[in-house]
Design an enzyme around this catalytic site. Structure first.
Site, PDB file in Angstrom:
ATOM      1  N   GLU A 123       0.851  -1.186   0.000  1.00  0.00           N
ATOM      2  CA  GLU A 123       0.000   0.000   0.000  1.00  0.00           C
ATOM      3  C   GLU A 123       0.893   1.245   0.000  1.00  0.00           C
ATOM      4  O   GLU A 123       1.859   1.286   0.767  1.00  0.00           O
ATOM      5  CB  GLU A 123      -0.919   0.036   1.220  1.00  0.00           C
ATOM      6  CG  GLU A 123      -1.951   1.149   1.103  1.00  0.00           C
ATOM      7  CD  GLU A 123      -2.891   1.252   2.309  1.00  0.00           C
ATOM      8  OE1 GLU A 123      -2.748   0.477   3.274  1.00  0.00           O
ATOM      9  OE2 GLU A 123      -3.751   2.127   2.275  1.00  0.00           O
ATOM     10  N   GLY A 263       3.282   2.530  10.561  1.00  0.00           N
ATOM     11  CA  GLY A 263       3.065   1.858  11.839  1.00  0.00           C
ATOM     12  C   GLY A 263       2.834   0.367  11.633  1.00  0.00           C
ATOM     13  O   GLY A 263       3.500  -0.465  12.241  1.00  0.00           O
ATOM     14  N   GLU A 266      -2.308  -3.816   6.951  1.00  0.00           N
ATOM     15  CA  GLU A 266      -3.378  -4.804   7.095  1.00  0.00           C
ATOM     16  C   GLU A 266      -3.454  -5.857   5.991  1.00  0.00           C
ATOM     17  O   GLU A 266      -4.531  -6.390   5.715  1.00  0.00           O
ATOM     18  CB  GLU A 266      -4.716  -4.051   7.137  1.00  0.00           C
ATOM     19  CG  GLU A 266      -5.178  -3.416   5.806  1.00  0.00           C
ATOM     20  CD  GLU A 266      -4.798  -1.948   5.626  1.00  0.00           C
ATOM     21  OE1 GLU A 266      -3.803  -1.507   6.232  1.00  0.00           O
ATOM     22  OE2 GLU A 266      -5.479  -1.248   4.861  1.00  0.00           O
ATOM     23  N   ASN A 267      -2.340  -6.224   5.340  1.00  0.00           N
ATOM     24  CA  ASN A 267      -2.371  -7.234   4.280  1.00  0.00           C
ATOM     25  C   ASN A 267      -3.254  -8.418   4.678  1.00  0.00           C
ATOM     26  O   ASN A 267      -3.196  -8.878   5.804  1.00  0.00           O
ATOM     27  CB  ASN A 267      -0.960  -7.773   4.028  1.00  0.00           C
ATOM     28  CG  ASN A 267       0.071  -6.679   4.012  1.00  0.00           C
ATOM     29  OD1 ASN A 267      -0.011  -5.777   3.191  1.00  0.00           O
ATOM     30  ND2 ASN A 267       1.013  -6.718   4.946  1.00  0.00           N
ATOM     31  N   HIS A 299      -6.574  -1.953  15.101  1.00  0.00           N
ATOM     32  CA  HIS A 299      -6.781  -1.203  13.855  1.00  0.00           C
ATOM     33  C   HIS A 299      -6.567  -2.107  12.624  1.00  0.00           C
ATOM     34  O   HIS A 299      -7.435  -2.191  11.759  1.00  0.00           O
ATOM     35  CB  HIS A 299      -5.832  -0.007  13.819  1.00  0.00           C
ATOM     36  CG  HIS A 299      -5.940   0.826  12.582  1.00  0.00           C
ATOM     37  ND1 HIS A 299      -6.694   1.969  12.519  1.00  0.00           N
ATOM     38  CD2 HIS A 299      -5.391   0.677  11.348  1.00  0.00           C
ATOM     39  CE1 HIS A 299      -6.614   2.486  11.312  1.00  0.00           C
ATOM     40  NE2 HIS A 299      -5.820   1.728  10.575  1.00  0.00           N
ATOM     41  N   GLU A 300      -5.426  -2.756  12.575  1.00  0.00           N
ATOM     42  CA  GLU A 300      -5.129  -3.559  11.380  1.00  0.00           C
ATOM     43  C   GLU A 300      -6.080  -4.746  11.277  1.00  0.00           C
ATOM     44  O   GLU A 300      -6.536  -5.097  10.193  1.00  0.00           O
ATOM     45  CB  GLU A 300      -3.665  -4.030  11.371  1.00  0.00           C
ATOM     46  CG  GLU A 300      -2.619  -2.916  11.505  1.00  0.00           C
ATOM     47  CD  GLU A 300      -2.822  -1.724  10.581  1.00  0.00           C
ATOM     48  OE1 GLU A 300      -3.447  -1.888   9.519  1.00  0.00           O
ATOM     49  OE2 GLU A 300      -2.349  -0.616  10.926  1.00  0.00           O
ATOM     50  N   HIS A 303      -9.432  -3.721   9.867  1.00  0.00           N
ATOM     51  CA  HIS A 303      -9.423  -3.504   8.415  1.00  0.00           C
ATOM     52  C   HIS A 303      -9.867  -4.754   7.648  1.00  0.00           C
ATOM     53  O   HIS A 303     -10.254  -4.655   6.488  1.00  0.00           O
ATOM     54  CB  HIS A 303      -8.007  -3.155   7.933  1.00  0.00           C
ATOM     55  CG  HIS A 303      -7.699  -1.687   7.905  1.00  0.00           C
ATOM     56  ND1 HIS A 303      -8.554  -0.746   7.387  1.00  0.00           N
ATOM     57  CD2 HIS A 303      -6.580  -1.002   8.278  1.00  0.00           C
ATOM     58  CE1 HIS A 303      -7.988   0.460   7.465  1.00  0.00           C
ATOM     59  NE2 HIS A 303      -6.792   0.331   8.009  1.00  0.00           N
TER      60      HIS A 303
HETATM   61  N1  BES Z   1      -3.158   0.995   5.766  1.00  0.00           N
HETATM   62  C1  BES Z   1      -2.339   1.633   6.747  1.00  0.00           C
HETATM   63  C2  BES Z   1      -0.860   1.486   6.475  1.00  0.00           C
HETATM   64  C3  BES Z   1      -0.332   2.482   5.496  1.00  0.00           C
HETATM   65  C4  BES Z   1      -0.115   3.782   5.889  1.00  0.00           C
HETATM   66  C5  BES Z   1      -0.027   2.137   4.205  1.00  0.00           C
HETATM   67  C6  BES Z   1       0.388   4.710   4.989  1.00  0.00           C
HETATM   68  C7  BES Z   1       0.449   3.049   3.296  1.00  0.00           C
HETATM   69  C8  BES Z   1       0.668   4.353   3.697  1.00  0.00           C
HETATM   70  C9  BES Z   1      -2.620   1.075   8.138  1.00  0.00           C
HETATM   71  O1  BES Z   1      -3.869   0.516   8.309  1.00  0.00           O
HETATM   72  C10 BES Z   1      -2.542   2.238   9.064  1.00  0.00           C
HETATM   73  O2  BES Z   1      -3.414   3.064   9.022  1.00  0.00           O
HETATM   74  N2  BES Z   1      -1.494   2.312   9.871  1.00  0.00           N
HETATM   75  C11 BES Z   1      -1.235   3.425  10.733  1.00  0.00           C
HETATM   76  C12 BES Z   1      -1.405   3.070  12.166  1.00  0.00           C
HETATM   77  C13 BES Z   1      -2.837   3.035  12.562  1.00  0.00           C
HETATM   78  C14 BES Z   1      -3.004   2.502  13.951  1.00  0.00           C
HETATM   79  C15 BES Z   1      -3.521   4.379  12.466  1.00  0.00           C
HETATM   80  C16 BES Z   1       0.196   3.840  10.483  1.00  0.00           C
HETATM   81  O3  BES Z   1       0.926   3.079   9.869  1.00  0.00           O
HETATM   82  O4  BES Z   1       0.563   4.942  10.893  1.00  0.00           O
HETATM   83 ZN    ZN Z   2      -5.432   1.855   8.599  1.00  0.00          ZN
END
Ligand code: BES
Ligand code: ZN
Length: 902
Positions: A123, A263, A266-267, A299-300, A303
C-alpha cells in the site's frame, strides 16, 4: 514533476484480472517473478479499451507471453512506469517474467531487505515494484503464490491466505505455496521470507471454528510477543461482539520488522508491523507502548472488514477505510478500559492529538477535505485529516443517529458492499437507508476543508429568566476553497448553577425538566436558541465530549456586576474546572484558562517587565485539581498538563517559538514553586511500588508522577531532582526510567551526563530502547553551557549506531526534533533550518516517503514571525529551484507550502 490526479477523472479499469499466480525465486540481489494472470476486457465500458496498461517501477522485464506464446516486442510498449499490452480483446492468459533487486530497495516499498529477512509493503503503490500489474484498488483478483528460496537462509516463507503446499527442492532450496480464497486488490498482497520464529495459539471463533493465530518475529524477540497475541485475541472477540464481524480465514498472522515506513499494514491474513507496534515486554516497552500495540493490532485487524472485504474504488476514498477503522480502533481502546472516567481520558487524549495535528493541517497550505479532490503523490495524503478528522466524521454520524441506528447502517454497509471496491457514498447511503434521513448537507464534511468556527453569543434577561444563544458558524478559506457552506453540526447544551447544580435545558414554550445535556443540531449560518427558567444567569456548557471537530468560541454578555466579558469567561471556566460533570468540558475549561494565561504572557512579554505570570483564577483552579481526591490519577494528570508549545503557538496570530517556550517555562516554574509541597506529596503518593503491570490504573499513576515531576524540574526543586535521578537510575519499570531520564535531561545536575551515557550503553543493542533514548535528546532543551540540541542531533545522525536508512531512527531523532521541539528547531540563527535541508536531501536519496514527512515540518512557515518565516522561505525555495534533485513527493509538499497561499 509529478502530474496532478483528479478525483473527477476516475475511469473504471479497461480489463479485469480474475486470478493471479505469482512464482517467486527469492534472492536479495536479484529476485525473479513469474506472474500468470487470467485477464478479460471490461466490456461494460461505454467505449471498451483494448490496450491494457500495467504499472511497473524499478523492474527489469524478461518476457511476456499470451496464452503460452511469447509476444514479440511489437505487441507491447514498455516505459519507465508502464507496460502496455496491445489488443487484449478477449479473455486470455498473460504470463510476465521480470526481476528486481530487494537489496537496492531502500525506499521500503515493494519487496526489500530488513536485517536478514525479506519483507513487502505494497500500500499504496508498492506492488508495481514487484511485478507489472494493474496496481489500483478496484481490480480484485484471487492470488496463488509460490515462493522458492534457499532453505537455510529463509526457512520461513509466508504470504496471504492459507498454506496449501510445501516441499524441498534438490538444490538446497524449498518451495511453499499460499492460496488466498478472497479476491483482493494488489495493495493487500504480502510476502515475508526469513529466519523467523512464532508464538502460535488456537483461538475459538464465535461460530465454533478454530483459527490459528501467529506472531512472527526474529528469534531474539520471542520474549516480546505475548502482549501482541493478547491484543489480537481481544480484537477478534471485540469485532464479533461489538460489530458482529468474524474472522473469515483459518489463520491470521502478524510479522514484526525493524525496517518499516509506517506503523503497521493490514495485508489480508498477513499483517506486517513496525517492531515498535508489535514487540513488548517490561524491559523494552512503556505504558504508552502497551496501549499503542493494543490499538494498532486492533486497527489492522478491523481492516479485515473495513478495508479488505469492502475495499476502495480509488485512493481518493482512503478515509472510507482509514477514518472508519480509526473510529473502530478508538472505540475498541475505550471499551477495553471499560469504566466511564477512563473512556473520557482516552477521548481527551484523542482530542489533543486532533487539535495538535489535524487543526494545524487544516490551517496549512496542505489543508484538504477528508476526501481530497486531487493529489500528486497519494502517499502524501495519509494525513491527520483523512485519518483523525475522518474518524470524527464517522463519530458525528454515530452522535446524530444514535448507536442503534448507526449500527443498523453499518450492517447494511457491510452486507450491501461485501466483496466490492466502493466510494464514500456507499457508507452514507447505508446510513440514509437505516435512518430514513437525507444526509445531503452532512456530506459537506467530505468535501469542504477547514475547521469550522462556531461562535456563540449569550444574553441573559433577569426579568424573563430567558437565556439566549446566538450561534453562528463559518469555516475559513482553504486552498482552492474560498467560500464554504454551513455544516450539519451536532450541538449538545447543558447548564449549571454557580454552585455546580445541574439546571434544566428548556426552550421557551417547552415543559421539560430534564437536567441532562440535550442534543441540538446546527444547520444554518446563524441560529438562535432561547432557553428559559433561570433565576440567575446559568453557567453554559457546550460540545460535550467534543461532539464535533470545531473551534468553539463563547462570547458571554458582560452585563453582570461590572465584570468585563473576559473576567466573566474566566470565572465561568473556573466554575467548570471545579464542578462540570462532562469530563471533556471540564478539562477543556481548565485548558482554556491555561492557554489564556500563556497567551497574555506572550503578548505582554516585554523584556525587564516582570508581571505576575498567572492569574489568581488559574492558581485556584490548579490548586483545586491537585488536591481533589475524587478524580482518577490519569484524569488528574491531563487536567494538570499545560498546553504543548505547538498548541500555544497555533493559537497565536504569529508564532514566536522562543517566546512560547519562555512563557510556558515561566508558568511551569511559577506553579511548580508555588505548589512544590503538594506536588511532591502527589508524586510520592503515586510512585509505582512492587511489580509492574501496564494496566490503565497504574499507568495513570505513572503519568501523574511524570506531570508532577515536570513542574518540580521547572522549579529546580531539590526533592524532585533527587527523585528524577533515582528513577533514571533505578526505576523498576521502563516508563518511570524514561520519565527520570527525561527530567534529568532538563536539569544542569552533575550526574546528568553519567546517567544519560549509562543508559545509552545499556540500550544501544536494542533498537526499541535506542530510539527512546534518541527521542529524549532530540526533544530536550538546550542548557546554558552545553552544546545546543541542534548540534547534538547532527552528531547523533552521524554516529555509527544511527542510520538514515532506518525509518524508526529518523522518526525518533530527526522528526522528534523538527516536530516536537519548536524552540530548538526554529532558532534565530537558522541552524535548525540548515540541518533540515541537509537531512531532507540525504533522506530523500534513500527513502522518499520518509523525506516527504520531513518536508512537511516546514509547511506552516507563513505562520511564524518574519525573522523566521524569511529563513524558512529561503530553504524551501532552495529545494524548489533544484526540483530535479528531489523526489516528486517532496516537491509536492514544498511546492504547496510556497505556492498554496491560504
Ligand atoms: N493501511 C495503513 C498502512 C499504510 C499507511 C499504508 C500509509 C500506506 C501508507 C494502516 O492501516 C494504518 O493506518 N497504519 C497506521 C497506524 C494506525 C493505527 C492508524 C500507520 O501506519 O501509521
Ligand atoms: Zn489503517
Amino acid at each position: 514533476m509529478a502530474e496532478t490526479i483528479y478525483r473527477k477523472d476516475y475511469q473504471a479499469p479497461s480489463h479485469w484480472v480474475d486470478t493471479v499466480r505469482l512464482e517467486f525465486d527469492l534472492d536479495p540481489e536479484s529476485t525473479s517473478v513469474t506472474s500468470t494472470l487470467s485477464v478479460r476486457p471490461n466490456l461494460d465500458l461505454d467505449t471498451p479499451q483494448f490496450d491494457w496498461v500495467l504499472n511497473g517501477e524499478s523492474l527489469t522485464l524478461v518476457s511476456v507471453a499470451l496464452n503460452g506464446t511469447p509476444l514479440p516486442e511489437t505487441a507491447y510498449t514498455l516505459t519507465d512506469e508502464t507496460l502496455t499490452l496491445h489488443n487484449i480483446v478477449e479473455p486470455c492468459e498473460v504470463t510476465i517474467v521480470n526481476r528486481f533487486s530487494p537489496q537496492a530497495n531502500t525506499a521500503l516499498q515493494g519487496i526489500y531487505v530488513s536485517g536478514e529477512n525479506l519483507m513487502s509493503q505494497c500500500e499504496s503503490q508498492g506492488f508495481r515494484r514487484i511485478t507489472y500489474y494493474p496496481d489500483r484498488p478496484d481490480v480484485l483478483a484471487r492470488f496463488k503464490v509460490v515462493i522458492r528460496a534457499e532453505k537455510r537462509r529463509y526457512p520461513v516463507l509466508l504470504s496471504n491466505g492459507n498454506p496449501s503446499d510445501a516441499r524441498d527442492l534438490d538444490d538446497g532450496r524449498h518451495e511453499v505455496v499460499w492460496t488466498d480464497p478472497f479476491p483482493k486488490p494488489s495493495y493487500l498482497f504480502a510476502l515475508v521470507a526469513g529466519n523467523l520464529v512464532c508464538q502460535r495459539e488456537l483461538f475459538e471463533l464465535k461460530d465454533g471454528r478454530n483459527a490459528t493465530l501467529e506472531v512472527w518475529v526474529e528469534p531474539r524477540d520471542l520474549d516480546k510477543t505475548a502482549h501482541t497475541m493478547e491484543s489480537l485475541k481481544k480484537s477478534i472477540r471485540w469485532d464479533e461482539e461489538r460489530f458482529g464481524l468474524e474472522l473469515d480465514l483459518d489463520g491470521f498472522r502478524i510479522v514484526a520488522t525493524q525496517d518499516f515506513n509506517f506503523g503497521a499494514m493490514e495485508n489480508k491474513g498477513l499483517n506486517i508491523f513496525n517492531a515498535r507496534y508489535a514487540l513488548a515486554n517490561p524491559k523494552v516497552a512503556t505504558d504508552q507502548d502497551y496501549a499503542n500495540i493494543e490499538s494498532v493490532v486492533g486497527h489492522e485487524y478491523f481492516h479485515n472488514w473495513t478495508g479488505n472485504r469492502i475495499t476502495l474504488r480509488d485512493w481518493f476514498q482512503l478515509t472510507l477505510k482509514e477514518g472508519l477503522t480509526v473510529f473502530r480502533d478508538q472505540e475498541f481502546s475505550s471499551d477495553m478500559l471499560g469504566e466511564e472516567s477512563a473512556r473520557a481520558v482516552e477521548r481527551i487524549k484523542n482530542v489533543i492529538a486532533l487539535r495538535q495535528s489535524q487543526f494545524r493541517e487544516d490551517a496549512s497550505p496542505m489543508a484538504h477535505p477528508i476526501r481530497p479532490e486531487s493529489y500528486q503523490k497519494i502517499d502524501n495524503f495519509y494525513t491527520a485529516t483523512v485519518y483523525e478528522k475522518g474518524a470524527e466524521v464517522i463519530r458525528l454520524l454515530q452522535t446524530l443517529l444514535g448507536w442503534e441506528t448507526f449500527r443498523k447502517g453499518f450492517d447494511d454497509y457491510i452486507q450491501t458492499n461485501d466483496g466490492n471496491a466502493v466510494t464514500c457514498e456507499a457508507f452514507l447511503e447505508a446510513m440514509e437507508r437505516a435512518s430514513g434521513r437525507d444526509l445531503k448537507q452532512f456530506k459537506r464534511w467530505y468535501s469542504q476543508a477547514g475547521t469550522p468556527r462556531v461562535t456563540v453569543m449569550t444574553d441573559f434577561d433577569p426579568k424573563t429568566g430567558n437565556y439566549t444563544l446566538q450561534v453562528s458558524q463559518s469555516t475559513p478559506a482553504t486552498p482552492g476553497q474560498s467560500v464554504k457552506k454551513p455544516f450539519l453540526i451536532p450541538f449538545p447544551v447543558s447548564f449549571m448553577s454557580e454552585t455546580g447544580d445541574p439546571l434544566p435545558v428548556r426552550l421557551v414554550g417547552e415543559t421539560t425538566t430534564s437536567t441532562d445535556k440535550r442534543l441540538f443540531e446546527l444547520t444554518e449560518e446563524r441560529q438562535t436558541f432561547v432557553f428559559t427558567g433561570f433565576d440567575h444567569e446559568p453557567v453554559l456548557s457546550l460540545n460535550h465530549g467534543f461532539a464535533a471537530p470545531i473551534q468553539l468560541e463563547i462570547a458571554l454578555n458582560d452585563t453582570e456586576g461590572g465584570m468585563t466579558a473576559e473576567q466573566k469567561t474566566d470565572k465561568h471556566r473556573a466554575l467548570q474546572a471545579r464542578f462540570e460533570r462532562d469530563a471533556f468540558v471540564r478539562w477543556d475549561a481548565l485548558n482554556q484558562l491555561m492557554l489564556q494565561s500563556l497567551r497574555e504572557l506572550i503578548i505582554h512579554d516585554i523584556p525587564g517587565h516582570h508581571a505576575e505570570p498567572i492569574s489568581r483564577t488559574l492558581m485556584d483552579a490548579f490548586d483545586g485539581v491537585i488536591n481533589d481526591a475524587t478524580i482518577s490519577p490519569a484524569y488528574k494528570a491531563l487536567l494538570m498538563t499545560l498546553p504543548s508549545e505547538t498548541l500555544i503557538g497555533d493559537s497565536l496570530t504569529l508564532i514566536d517559538p522562543q517566546a512560547v517556550a519562555h512563557a510556558r517555562q515561566r508558568v511551569r516554574t511559577e506553579l511548580g514553586s508555588r505548589y512544590s509541597t503538594s506536588l511532591n506529596e502527589l508524586v510520592e503518593a503515586n510512585l509505582t511500588r512492587g511489580d509492574y503491570t501496564p494496566d490503565a490504573e497504574s499507568a495513570g499513576r505513572r503519568s501523574l508522577v511524570r506531570v508532577g515531576l515536570d513542574y518540580l524540574m521547572a522549579a529546580t526543586d531539590k526533592h524532585g531532582q533527587l527523585l528524577a535521578c533515582e528513577l533514571a537510575e533505578n526505576a523498576t519499570n521502563l516508563t518511570d526510567r524514561l520519565t527520570g531520564l527525561t527530567m534529568v535531561n532538563q536539569t544542569r545536575l552533575q550526574r546528568k551526563n553519567d546517567l544519560l551515557l549509562k543508559s545509552l550503553r545499556e540500550w544501544m543493542s536494542e533498537p526499541l530502547l535506542l530510539n527512546k533514548w534518541l527521542a529524549i535528546i532530540a526533544g530536550g532543551p538546550s542548557m546554558v553551557g552545553e552544546d545546543p540540541v541542534v548540534d547534538r542531533v547532527r552528531e547523533l545522525v552521524n554516529c555509527a549506531f544511527v542510520s538514515l536508512k532506518n525509518p524508526n531512527n529518523v522518526y525518533a531523532l530527526v522528526l522528534t526534533f523538527f516536530m516536537n521541539n519548536p524552540a530548538e528547531f526554529h532558532r534565530l540563527d537558522g541552524q535548525g533550518y540548515a540541518l533540515w535541508l541537509e537531512l531532507l536531501e540525504k533522506t530523500d536519496k534513500l527513502n522518499p516517503h520518509v523525506a516527504a514527512r520531513i518536508a512537511r515540518t516546514l509547511e506552516n512557515w507563513r505562520r511564524y514571525t518574519p525573522a523566521l518565516a524569511d529563513q524558512m522561505y529561503m530553504v524551501l525555495n532552495d529545494v524548489l529551484t533544484r526540483r530535479d534533485e528531489f523526489s516528486p513527493g517532496v516537491i509536492e509538499i514544498v511546492d504547496k507550502a510556497l505556492n498554496n497561499p491560504l
